[in-house]
Design a protein around this motif. Sequence first.
Motif: not given
Length: 326
Positions: A8-24
């Motif tokens: 579950l923690a890794l899933s949160v990391v994945g979603v957060a990584s995508f949300a933060l990294a995508r615009p950059v």
Amino acid sequence: MSPVSTILALSVVGVASFALARPVLNDYAVRYALANHQDEVAAGVLNWWAALCAVACVNVCAWCLFAPAVLRAPSHSATRSRTAAGASSPGARRAVMWLAGIYVLGCAFRSVLPRADVQRLCLFDHELSTVAVGRSVATVAELAFVAQWALLLHEFSSAASLAWGRFVALLLVPLITIAEVFSWGSVLSLKYLNNAIEESLWAVSAFLAVICTARLWTLCAGRLRPYLALAIVGGLVYILFMCLVDVPMYVGRYLVDEAAGKSYLTLWEGVHDVATRRFISYAWSEWATEIPWMSLYFSFAVWWSISLAFAPRFELAAASVSKKRS
């Protein structure tokens, strides 16, 4: 932290990584593409690349979180005596986990710098995006993945006293090594026939592994049965994909090239070409055939690779034990 909490923690990391990294990442890629005179910059390609990078981050974190449980497993005499009775060997499982680490890093590299070998297709004009580098990383990673399967099949076959299963386990790495030679033949010569042979060897290897796994499923008991059943289903889907989609695709490309009278590269021309030529494109039409398999390969295959180190130990079913004693 329990495995469920970790996932579950890794899933949160994945979603957060995508949300933060995508615009950059998208902004960087657009600027880079425009600076390199790219006429088409598909949003789908940019979002796919950002997702691959996020998944790569999750995969590396997953290995770092799960690996200590295997790598720090005790190797005392009690463990060795249980191993003799059919349990998993801590040394073998550590090797499987280290091999998973190699596969994770290889797939992470290929996620950040995706490329298509024969087409020389990539996103960035950098030395690390050359086919020479990318194919070398892929070769090491793929051999590591197959070595994982070979170790587990050998362990289970030994516990089940399945001699031909041990033979199949010993055969897998040499078969895929030959497949890798054909893979290099395709990228050096630009001849898709080599790809067709390579993928056929992968399909044959998977078929042998599935047959062996099916036999082991009939002999085992306990928690390993559903794990092997899932492996069998996944293996059958993979074989069908290779035989009905992948191999015919490469054969078709080869026949088109032959009909067009395509001239192939010599060995030395190929060596120079893989080290220097790069075709940069952000067009959806260029990446459309690569996106499906790369997405699955760099996600589900990596997760399965990590899970192999935690495969339940082999236990003979009661009926099998009775036959063995009689």
